[in-house]
Design a protein around this motif. Structure first.
Motif, PDB file in Angstrom:
ATOM      1  N   TYR A 234     -44.922 -45.306  -1.059  1.00 38.81           N
ATOM      2  CA  TYR A 234     -44.156 -45.820  -2.195  1.00 38.81           C
ATOM      3  C   TYR A 234     -42.746 -45.229  -2.186  1.00 38.81           C
ATOM      4  O   TYR A 234     -42.501 -44.164  -1.630  1.00 38.81           O
ATOM      5  N   LYS A 235     -41.836 -45.968  -2.813  1.00 36.99           N
ATOM      6  CA  LYS A 235     -40.467 -45.493  -2.960  1.00 36.99           C
ATOM      7  C   LYS A 235     -40.019 -45.738  -4.395  1.00 36.99           C
ATOM      8  O   LYS A 235     -40.577 -46.579  -5.102  1.00 36.99           O
ATOM      9  N   LEU A 236     -39.007 -44.982  -4.798  1.00 35.57           N
ATOM     10  CA  LEU A 236     -38.530 -45.087  -6.171  1.00 35.57           C
ATOM     11  C   LEU A 236     -37.812 -46.407  -6.394  1.00 35.57           C
ATOM     12  O   LEU A 236     -36.945 -46.795  -5.628  1.00 35.57           O
ATOM     13  N   ARG A 237     -38.212 -47.091  -7.476  1.00 35.75           N
ATOM     14  CA  ARG A 237     -37.487 -48.284  -7.917  1.00 35.75           C
ATOM     15  C   ARG A 237     -36.607 -47.955  -9.114  1.00 35.75           C
ATOM     16  O   ARG A 237     -35.470 -48.404  -9.209  1.00 35.75           O
ATOM     17  N   LYS A 238     -37.151 -47.165 -10.040  1.00 37.55           N
ATOM     18  CA  LYS A 238     -36.403 -46.887 -11.274  1.00 37.55           C
ATOM     19  C   LYS A 238     -36.947 -45.632 -11.928  1.00 37.55           C
ATOM     20  O   LYS A 238     -38.146 -45.409 -11.953  1.00 37.55           O
ATOM     21  N   TRP A 239     -36.043 -44.799 -12.444  1.00 34.69           N
ATOM     22  CA  TRP A 239     -36.430 -43.633 -13.225  1.00 34.69           C
ATOM     23  C   TRP A 239     -35.660 -43.646 -14.531  1.00 34.69           C
ATOM     24  O   TRP A 239     -34.461 -43.399 -14.547  1.00 34.69           O
ATOM     25  N   SER A 240     -36.327 -43.944 -15.615  1.00 36.39           N
ATOM     26  CA  SER A 240     -35.749 -43.859 -16.950  1.00 36.39           C
ATOM     27  C   SER A 240     -36.251 -42.556 -17.559  1.00 36.39           C
ATOM     28  O   SER A 240     -37.419 -42.460 -17.953  1.00 36.39           O
ATOM     29  N   LYS A 241     -35.412 -41.566 -17.596  1.00 31.34           N
ATOM     30  CA  LYS A 241     -35.843 -40.225 -17.952  1.00 31.34           C
ATOM     31  C   LYS A 241     -36.476 -40.180 -19.339  1.00 31.34           C
ATOM     32  O   LYS A 241     -36.004 -40.808 -20.275  1.00 31.34           O
ATOM     33  N   GLN A 242     -37.563 -39.405 -19.401  1.00 31.89           N
ATOM     34  CA  GLN A 242     -38.378 -39.241 -20.597  1.00 31.89           C
ATOM     35  C   GLN A 242     -39.051 -40.550 -21.023  1.00 31.89           C
ATOM     36  O   GLN A 242     -39.619 -40.630 -22.108  1.00 31.89           O
ATOM     37  N   GLN A 243     -39.031 -41.556 -20.152  1.00 33.02           N
ATOM     38  CA  GLN A 243     -39.685 -42.822 -20.459  1.00 33.02           C
ATOM     39  C   GLN A 243     -40.657 -43.218 -19.359  1.00 33.02           C
ATOM     40  O   GLN A 243     -41.866 -43.220 -19.581  1.00 33.02           O
ATOM     41  N   GLU A 244     -40.141 -43.541 -18.176  1.00 28.25           N
ATOM     42  CA  GLU A 244     -41.046 -43.982 -17.130  1.00 28.25           C
ATOM     43  C   GLU A 244     -40.412 -43.881 -15.744  1.00 28.25           C
ATOM     44  O   GLU A 244     -39.190 -43.826 -15.597  1.00 28.25           O
ATOM     45  N   ILE A 245     -41.294 -43.849 -14.744  1.00 27.42           N
ATOM     46  CA  ILE A 245     -40.891 -43.865 -13.345  1.00 27.42           C
ATOM     47  C   ILE A 245     -41.605 -45.041 -12.703  1.00 27.42           C
ATOM     48  O   ILE A 245     -42.830 -45.166 -12.801  1.00 27.42           O
ATOM     49  N   VAL A 246     -40.839 -45.912 -12.080  1.00 29.97           N
ATOM     50  CA  VAL A 246     -41.404 -47.104 -11.458  1.00 29.97           C
ATOM     51  C   VAL A 246     -41.324 -46.950  -9.949  1.00 29.97           C
ATOM     52  O   VAL A 246     -40.244 -46.750  -9.381  1.00 29.97           O
ATOM     53  N   MET A 247     -42.477 -47.002  -9.294  1.00 30.33           N
ATOM     54  CA  MET A 247     -42.568 -46.861  -7.844  1.00 30.33           C
ATOM     55  C   MET A 247     -42.982 -48.194  -7.227  1.00 30.33           C
ATOM     56  O   MET A 247     -43.888 -48.864  -7.723  1.00 30.33           O
ATOM     57  N   ALA A 248     -42.321 -48.561  -6.135  1.00 28.94           N
ATOM     58  CA  ALA A 248     -42.612 -49.824  -5.458  1.00 28.94           C
ATOM     59  C   ALA A 248     -43.240 -49.554  -4.104  1.00 28.94           C
ATOM     60  O   ALA A 248     -42.875 -48.600  -3.405  1.00 28.94           O
ATOM     61  N   SER A 249     -44.181 -50.396  -3.712  1.00 33.13           N
ATOM     62  CA  SER A 249     -44.798 -50.287  -2.391  1.00 33.13           C
ATOM     63  C   SER A 249     -43.715 -50.347  -1.322  1.00 33.13           C
ATOM     64  O   SER A 249     -42.800 -51.178  -1.372  1.00 33.13           O
ATOM     65  N   ASN A 250     -43.809 -49.438  -0.362  1.00 30.17           N
ATOM     66  CA  ASN A 250     -42.785 -49.285   0.675  1.00 30.17           C
ATOM     67  C   ASN A 250     -43.168 -50.113   1.902  1.00 30.17           C
ATOM     68  O   ASN A 250     -44.049 -49.728   2.679  1.00 30.17           O
ATOM     69  N   ALA A 251     -42.501 -51.245   2.084  1.00 30.40           N
ATOM     70  CA  ALA A 251     -42.867 -52.189   3.143  1.00 30.40           C
ATOM     71  C   ALA A 251     -42.766 -51.595   4.536  1.00 30.40           C
ATOM     72  O   ALA A 251     -43.429 -52.063   5.467  1.00 30.40           O
ATOM     73  N   ASN A 252     -41.941 -50.561   4.713  1.00 33.83           N
ATOM     74  CA  ASN A 252     -41.705 -50.006   6.053  1.00 33.83           C
ATOM     75  C   ASN A 252     -42.570 -48.794   6.375  1.00 33.83           C
ATOM     76  O   ASN A 252     -42.429 -48.205   7.449  1.00 33.83           O
ATOM     77  N   CYS A 253     -43.454 -48.412   5.464  1.00 36.34           N
ATOM     78  CA  CYS A 253     -44.220 -47.183   5.653  1.00 36.34           C
ATOM     79  C   CYS A 253     -45.291 -47.330   6.736  1.00 36.34           C
ATOM     80  O   CYS A 253     -46.031 -48.312   6.760  1.00 36.34           O
ATOM     81  N   VAL A 254     -45.355 -46.318   7.607  1.00 32.90           N
ATOM     82  CA  VAL A 254     -46.442 -46.231   8.596  1.00 32.90           C
ATOM     83  C   VAL A 254     -47.235 -44.936   8.375  1.00 32.90           C
ATOM     84  O   VAL A 254     -47.991 -44.515   9.246  1.00 32.90           O
ATOM     85  N   LEU A 255     -47.053 -44.325   7.205  1.00 30.63           N
ATOM     86  CA  LEU A 255     -47.643 -43.020   6.921  1.00 30.63           C
ATOM     87  C   LEU A 255     -48.464 -43.050   5.623  1.00 30.63           C
ATOM     88  O   LEU A 255     -48.055 -42.433   4.646  1.00 30.63           O
ATOM     89  N   PRO A 256     -49.577 -43.731   5.531  1.00 29.05           N
ATOM     90  CA  PRO A 256     -50.223 -44.456   6.622  1.00 29.05           C
ATOM     91  C   PRO A 256     -49.840 -45.929   6.686  1.00 29.05           C
ATOM     92  O   PRO A 256     -49.902 -46.554   7.729  1.00 29.05           O
ATOM     93  N   ALA A 257     -49.436 -46.506   5.504  1.00 34.67           N
ATOM     94  CA  ALA A 257     -49.124 -47.929   5.424  1.00 34.67           C
ATOM     95  C   ALA A 257     -48.524 -48.179   4.047  1.00 34.67           C
ATOM     96  O   ALA A 257     -48.588 -47.316   3.165  1.00 34.67           O
ATOM     97  N   PRO A 258     -47.937 -49.353   3.823  1.00 32.27           N
ATOM     98  CA  PRO A 258     -47.453 -49.659   2.472  1.00 32.27           C
ATOM     99  C   PRO A 258     -48.584 -49.566   1.452  1.00 32.27           C
ATOM    100  O   PRO A 258     -49.740 -49.867   1.745  1.00 32.27           O
ATOM    101  N   GLY A 259     -48.260 -49.099   0.241  1.00 25.78           N
ATOM    102  CA  GLY A 259     -49.267 -49.026  -0.809  1.00 25.78           C
ATOM    103  C   GLY A 259     -49.856 -50.392  -1.100  1.00 25.78           C
ATOM    104  O   GLY A 259     -49.139 -51.397  -1.117  1.00 25.78           O
ATOM    105  N   ASN A 260     -51.157 -50.446  -1.334  1.00 31.84           N
ATOM    106  CA  ASN A 260     -51.820 -51.730  -1.581  1.00 31.84           C
ATOM    107  C   ASN A 260     -51.306 -52.412  -2.841  1.00 31.84           C
ATOM    108  O   ASN A 260     -51.153 -53.626  -2.882  1.00 31.84           O
ATOM    109  N   ILE A 261     -51.079 -51.618  -3.888  1.00 30.79           N
ATOM    110  CA  ILE A 261     -50.615 -52.169  -5.159  1.00 30.79           C
ATOM    111  C   ILE A 261     -49.094 -52.247  -5.132  1.00 30.79           C
ATOM    112  O   ILE A 261     -48.416 -51.297  -4.737  1.00 30.79           O
TER     113      ILE A 261
END
Length: 588
Positions: A234-261
């Motif tokens: 996963y990689k960071l999409r958005k961080w709204s401090k004291q509110q939320e952190i949005v992580m997106a599946s990383n299409a290029n990851c081979v360690l081990p693979a992009p997140g399923n969700i």
């Protein structure tokens, strides 16, 4: 704040739902041809925000969860429940291996016959998210950051066996060698066991090419701390401090693979009741540390909620400042704390606290009385012969009287004109600790001690812990499964960054080092058992209870493995039931 093994995908944290204006609530507004946002997003709730997204300096549990999704680990950890010991595995070199076998960077390692040199062979197919190759040089550079006193990482103790550390400063030219991009060599100044060598060389790397031009004095204030460059699922999409952190599946990851969700949202919800309510309504999918007494009503209200439990790795404690922290901050002189500097006073505090009532009233069968910080789950090292300090207000009063603390005219004990009065601090939003604090306050009042209570916002609380600002505090640990306690109890208070109470005991230092010298981990058991006896006698903490961690999961999450390593152990492998978009990646 907790010890977390750097390469293990972390635990659970946060949230509610996401992207406030771009998407409506959890009800399932359709987007892009009929796929609901809920079909592609999992939401986790946490009581506090992260401090930063840099594993070198981050110090909160929440940050370790988020960083674990983005940064790589050398080896993969597993836990042998038969003896209670951490084990390690390399990555598979085959691209066709199953996902778990591809989640580490090292394909092999070799420990020299003298146990002083550990050589890793690394994969050559891993790149950072900007396309730059991840190499052995990133690890050496990162270890130099961890060891830099100006940066003051809380993980400096991990470098304590490297060449040069015995003289006070790691000699990185000799301690860490990088003969080529895929060979990483660690040299120790003394023999170490294989498990400890693997554990201490597992610190998370950051990209050299991103950080090498940032001066150490500017490291903690760098904007890169909120603009992470990783290579995980996963990689960071958005961080709204004291509110939320949005992580997106990383299409290029081979360690081990992009997140399923496609998307994981960590949302900050400080109030437990709100977190629970949002799990009940389905607004959030995961809530950690659900109270056992809430299970029945929760599952009646929402049959789709599953409760998963695991333990024992987490304990709560009351920390008593052992030294006069104000004098130490000014002059680096160690003097006993005016209230808690005597072990007899600390023993009295433990005898005064009805720990069983706290367990029975809040945790029930999910709580176990704690004697020290080595978990009963670590069967090979746990000292099961210790006799718990019983709840005994009369004995507590006798110990205090013997130390000169007499009842004053107002009913509060005093000595040499000073009243036995202090504030017990804890982090806000933790109902379990609030409950324990109230009982502790009443218990202490009954023996003539004034204990005031104050809950502080989590990031403020943990920062002040590290700065040793509190006289007394109620906190907790998620303990490391590879035992190495010097960072928590070492007498060198400048290096032992997790020694929040200023505890010093030369024999504890010696035992920790003797244990680490054993080349067969099991041979260290006698040292760890003696270590526990000393802590049991000295009571730098009042150890309260071990907890079976109980977490609420929406049953739409499939393939979630919860174990002692983490409640988010395999989060990149999770799937959402009925999601037609599961396994697809978010467009970047």
């Amino acid at each position: 704040m907790q010890k977390i093994i750097s390469h293990v995908f972390a635990k659970t944290v946060l949230l509610c739902f996401f992207l406030s204006n771009a998407l409506s609530g959890c009800g399932g507004k359709k987007e892009n041809g009929g796929i609901s946002a809920r079909d592609t997003t999992v939401v986790l709730a946490t009581l506090s925000d992260i401090d930063n997204m840099n594993p070198v300096i981050s110090s909160t549990v929440t940050a370790s969860y988020v960083n674990g999704l983005m940064y790589p680990g050398l080896v993969k950890s597993h836990f042998d429940t038969s003896i209670g010991m951490l084990t390690f595995e390399p990555a598979s070199a085959s691209p066709n291996a199953d996902r778990d076998k591809r989640s580490a960077l090292a394909t092999s390692w070799t420990l020299s016959e003298d146990h002083k040199t550990l050589t890793y062979k690394l994969r050559s197919d891993v790149t950072w998210d900007d396309g730059a190759p991840l190499t052995s040089h990133d690890f050496k550079f990162s270890y130099q950051l961890y060891g830099n006193p100006v940066i003051a990482s809380v993980r400096q103790q991990y470098l304590s066996e490297l060449v040069g550390a015995e003289k006070g400063e790691v000699d990185f030219d000799k301690a860490i060698l990088t003969p080529d991009d895929t060979t990483l060599i660690f040299n120790f100044y003394k023999p170490v066991s294989e498990n400890l060598a693997l554990f201490h060389t597992g610190l998370t790397p950051v990209p050299k090419h991103r950080w090498e031009k940032v001066p150490a004095a500017e490291f903690r204030s760098s904007p890169y701390n909120s603009e992470p460059l990783g290579c995980g699922p996963y990689k960071l999409r958005k961080w709204s401090k004291q509110q939320e952190i949005v992580m997106a599946s990383n299409a290029n990851c081979v360690l081990p693979a992009p997140g399923n969700i496609k998307q994981i949202v960590f949302r900050v919800i400080p109030d437990y009741t709100v977190r629970l309510g949002q799990l009940q309504t389905g607004t959030v999918d995961v809530v950690e540390s659900v109270k056992p007494e809430d299970f029945k009503n929760l599952q009646q209200a929402n049959p789709n909620v599953e409760v998963k439990s695991v333990g024992l790795r987490v304990f709560d404690y009351v920390g008593w400042m052992n030294i006069d922290q104000h004098e130490y901050a000014k002059t680096k002189t160690v003097r006993p704390h005016p209230l808690f500097g005597s072990k007899k006073v600390r023993q009295a505090m433990t005898h005064a606290i009805d720990r069983i009532s706290i367990i029975d009233g809040f945790l029930g069968k999910y709580g176990v009385l704690a004697n020290t910080d080595i978990s009963p789950t670590l069967k090979w090292a746990h000292n099961n012969k210790l006799i718990p300090h019983a709840y005994d207000p009369k004995k507590a009063a006798q110990l205090l009287e013997a130390e000169g603390w007499k009842i004053g005219a107002d009913g509060i004990r005093e000595k040499n004109g000073r009243k036995f009065s202090f504030t017990l601090y804890t982090n806000a939003g933790n109902n379990r600790r609030n409950y324990a604090s109230t009982i502790i306050q009443q218990n202490l009042k009954e023996i003539g001690i004034e204990c005031k209570l104050e809950a502080q916002e989590s990031n403020v609380f943990f920062k002040k812990l590290q700065e040793r600002q509190y006289d007394a505090f109620l906190a907790g640990w998620s303990v490391g499964l590879e035992i190495d306690q010097l960072d928590q109890w070492g007498s060198d208070l400048e290096k032992s960054r997790f020694n929040f109470t200023g505890f010093q005991n030369p024999r504890v230092d010696k035992l920790c080092n003797l244990a680490k010298e054993k080349l067969n981990t099991l041979d260290a058991a006698p040292y760890w058992k003696e270590y526990q006896q000393i802590l049991h006698d000295e009571q730098p903490y009042t150890f309260l209870y071990w907890m079976k961690e109980t977490h609420g999961f929406n049953s739409r999450i499939k393939n979630a493995e919860v174990n002692i390593l983490s409640s988010l152990y395999n989060i990149d492998e999770w799937k959402l039931q009925g999601s037609s978009a599961a396994g697809k990646n978010v467009a970047e």
